[in-house]
Structures are given as C-alpha cells and as structure tokens.
Scaffold this active site. Structure first.
Site, PDB file in Angstrom:
ATOM      1  N   HIS A  47      20.385  53.755   7.867  1.00  0.00           N
ATOM      2  CA  HIS A  47      20.502  55.195   7.633  1.00  0.00           C
ATOM      3  C   HIS A  47      21.141  55.506   6.261  1.00  0.00           C
ATOM      4  O   HIS A  47      20.465  55.739   5.277  1.00  0.00           O
ATOM      5  CB  HIS A  47      21.354  55.852   8.727  1.00  0.00           C
ATOM      6  CG  HIS A  47      20.801  55.778  10.113  1.00  0.00           C
ATOM      7  ND1 HIS A  47      19.628  56.380  10.496  1.00  0.00           N
ATOM      8  CD2 HIS A  47      21.280  55.179  11.236  1.00  0.00           C
ATOM      9  CE1 HIS A  47      19.406  56.174  11.785  1.00  0.00           C
ATOM     10  NE2 HIS A  47      20.393  55.441  12.254  1.00  0.00           N
TER      11      HIS A  47
HETATM   12  C1  BDR Z   1      23.735  59.150  11.169  1.00  0.00           C
HETATM   13  O1  BDR Z   1      24.657  59.249  12.251  1.00  0.00           O
HETATM   14  C2  BDR Z   1      25.681  58.302  12.106  1.00  0.00           C
HETATM   15  O2  BDR Z   1      25.907  57.660  13.318  1.00  0.00           O
HETATM   16  C3  BDR Z   1      25.279  57.370  10.988  1.00  0.00           C
HETATM   17  O3  BDR Z   1      26.421  56.974  10.254  1.00  0.00           O
HETATM   18  C4  BDR Z   1      24.348  58.212  10.159  1.00  0.00           C
HETATM   19  O4  BDR Z   1      25.049  58.982   9.212  1.00  0.00           O
HETATM   20  C5  BDR Z   1      22.385  58.720  11.705  1.00  0.00           C
HETATM   21  O5  BDR Z   1      21.903  59.675  12.598  1.00  0.00           O
END
Ligand code: BDR
Ligand code: CA
Length: 309
Positions: free
Chosen positions: A239
């Site tokens: 992500h």
């Molecule tokens: C996002 O949510 C968080 O858990 C991760 O760090 C990322 O920013 C993904 O949906």
C-alpha cells in the site's frame, strides 16, 4: 523534491518512510503522525523508531490528531498488531517528538516555503491535513500536491464492504481535503491490490544484504498474513510505499483525472470513495486516480531503494 509524510505507522507506513530516506531526490522536511492503524502514541513512537533504524535522527517528528474530526476512532490493530509494529518491534526510541503539534508544523512549514514547492504524502487518515486547512485555509494554495494512499474504485473496500481504511477512519477529513482544490494524486486499492507481496518477493527483500531487508520482510510477513488470508492470495498488497515510489518513477503508474467524493453520513457506506471514473456526474476533476501499475517495476525500485540503506 521537498516532501512531508503524514502517517500512521504501521509496517507499510514505515517502509514508505524508509524509501524516502533512501532516495537522494527527496528531501524529507518532517513526519507528522496521526491515530489510525493504532493510537497516535504508538504511531509517533513507531515513526521515531523508524528514523533510528535508518540512522536519520535529524528528521523532525510532530505528533498529530489522536482522533478523527467527528467520528469515534477506529483502528486496524487486527492487521498491524497491538503496537502497529508486530513482526519486529524495534527498541523504544531515544529520540523524542517535537513539541509543536502536527497541524501547526504543516501550516508553518508550508507558509515558509515557496508556493507549490512542497508535496504532502498522506498514508493514514487525513485528519491532520484537514485540521491544518481549517486553521489556515490559505495553505491550500501553497501545497504543490498531495499524494495520498486512500480509497478505491472497483476494489471498493478493505475495512468494510464499501470503504478503504484511511478513508473509513476519517471520512470527513478526506471529504474536506478532496474539496480543497489542492492537486491530488490518489493511490487507491485498485493499484495496491495489483502489487502482491508474494513469498518470492518477500525472500528477495529478506536477502537485500543489509540490516533493513530482514526487518522489512518480517514486518510484511506479519502484516500480510491477515490480508493473504482475507484475499486468498500469495501475500498481501503493497500500500503506502507507492506514494513515495511514484515520485521517483511516475511512469510506472497510470490513471485518469476524475471527480472523487467521500461518503460521510451513511452508516452502510461510511468512508466510501465515490470515484466518477466514467465522468457521468458532470463534476470537475479533483484528483488523478491511479489504476494500473507495472508491478515488477515497482518491486524492483522498492528493493533497489531499500538496498541503499
Ligand atoms: C491503508 O490502511 C492501513 O492499514 C495501511 O497502512 C494503509 O495506509 C490501506 O488500506
Ligand atoms: Ca498507513
């Protein structure tokens, strides 16, 4: 490129910070933390630990909002562990956060740099940015652009059936930032779900040959076990590091400038990003929404950068 990272580390947030620190093209002006994946006390400590891991104690960390603008806080400790750093919990930091709160740091820093010269990379709930805009609306015209990991179009939701976590955690903040007129590059789940951290990619990270490789591999192995189970895939998605990687190699990503709004009221679809991909609303574009990505190119760049630390 001068940037500020607004973040809720979280393993993948920490990797985004490490990539920025490894990149000479980037000058990291500071890190602002927000409650999100875990409490702001943990996310601030984790940002400090990440800087100590990289030996970059010169970067200021400013703690920000403990809770969303209007909603009760939600976290993602079930994904990231109780501290946000499960997998490898680094030693308690000796470094301390600055006394100045995140929103004040954002306003002061943006006001003291030439208009358009600072990029904000937001990889958590957007509460700090919304608070800064509320206190000093004039900073909107000083931000070069926001590069945000947030939302989704066709991949819809990862924390609820309708919403991505960063949007769900503070939909009012996301709505305010996307309505601000600031140029935005949005990295949605549509991109991150095409970047699976497979077992093969994990072992290449582990074998980087420096101290960072095994730490990143163990972090991802923990964070991604939950997502691999959820999606039934070999590993989970990459992500937050995309917000930094795309500054370095924008040609790895493609998207479309469209209108994006966020649902702030409905209990069923709270935090949903309504992405007008087909341009049916007639509303003006407010974000470049990325959708396709060269996955091998992204992982090659990630490894090359982390290998420098
Ligand atoms: C996002 O949510 C968080 O858990 C991760 O760090 C990322 O920013 C993904 O949906
Ligand atoms: Ca995050």
């Amino acid at each position: 490129m001068k940037i500020i990272i607004d973040t809720d580390p979280g393993q993948d947030d920490a990797v985004a910070i490490l990539v920025a620190l490894a990149s000479p093209e980037i000058e990291l002006l500071g890190i602002t933390t927000v409650g999100g994946n875990v409490s702001v006390a943990h996310t601030t400590a984790n940002a400090l630990k990440t800087l100590e891991l990289a030996g970059r104690t010169d970067i200021p960390v400013h703690a920000g909002a403990a809770r969303p603008l209007r909603r009760a806080p939600v976290d993602a400790a079930h994904v990231h562990g109780a501290t946000g750093f499960e997998g490898v919990d680094l030693p308690p930091p000796r470094l301390r956060a600055q006394a100045e709160p995140a929103a004040e740091f954002l306003v002061r820093t943006l006001a003291s740099h030439p208009p358009g010269s600072v990029t904000l990379c937001t990889i958590g709930p957007m509460t700090n940015i919304a608070l800064a805009l509320r206190h000093a609306p004039a900073i909107a015209s000083r931000i070069g652009r926001i590069v945000a990991m947030i939302g989704a179009w066709s991949e819809v939701g990862n924390i609820t059936a309708a919403a991505e976590f960063n949007a769900y955690a503070d939909p009012d903040a996301a709505a305010a930032v996307f309505a601000s007129g600031i140029p935005i590059v949005m990295v949605p789940l549509d991109v991150t779900h095409r970047l699976q951290i497979s077992a093969a990619r994990l072992s290449r990270l582990r074998a980087l040959g420096n101290r960072i490789g095994p730490v990143v591999a163990d972090w991802f192995a923990f964070e991604k076990r939950f997502e691999a189970e959820k999606y039934g895939t070999d590993g989970g998605p990459l992500h937050d590091p995309n917000t930094i990687l795309l500054l370095l190699r924008p040609e790895l990503y493609e998207g479309r400038s469209v209108n994006v709004r966020f649902e702030t009221e409905s209990p069923l679809t709270r935090g949903m990003s309504v992405v007008d991909w087909w341009g049916v609303s007639g509303l003006p574009a407010n974000a470049l929404v990325l959708r396709t990505v060269d996955a091998d190119g992204v992982f090659a760049l990630l490894n090359e950068r982390l290998g420098r630390l």
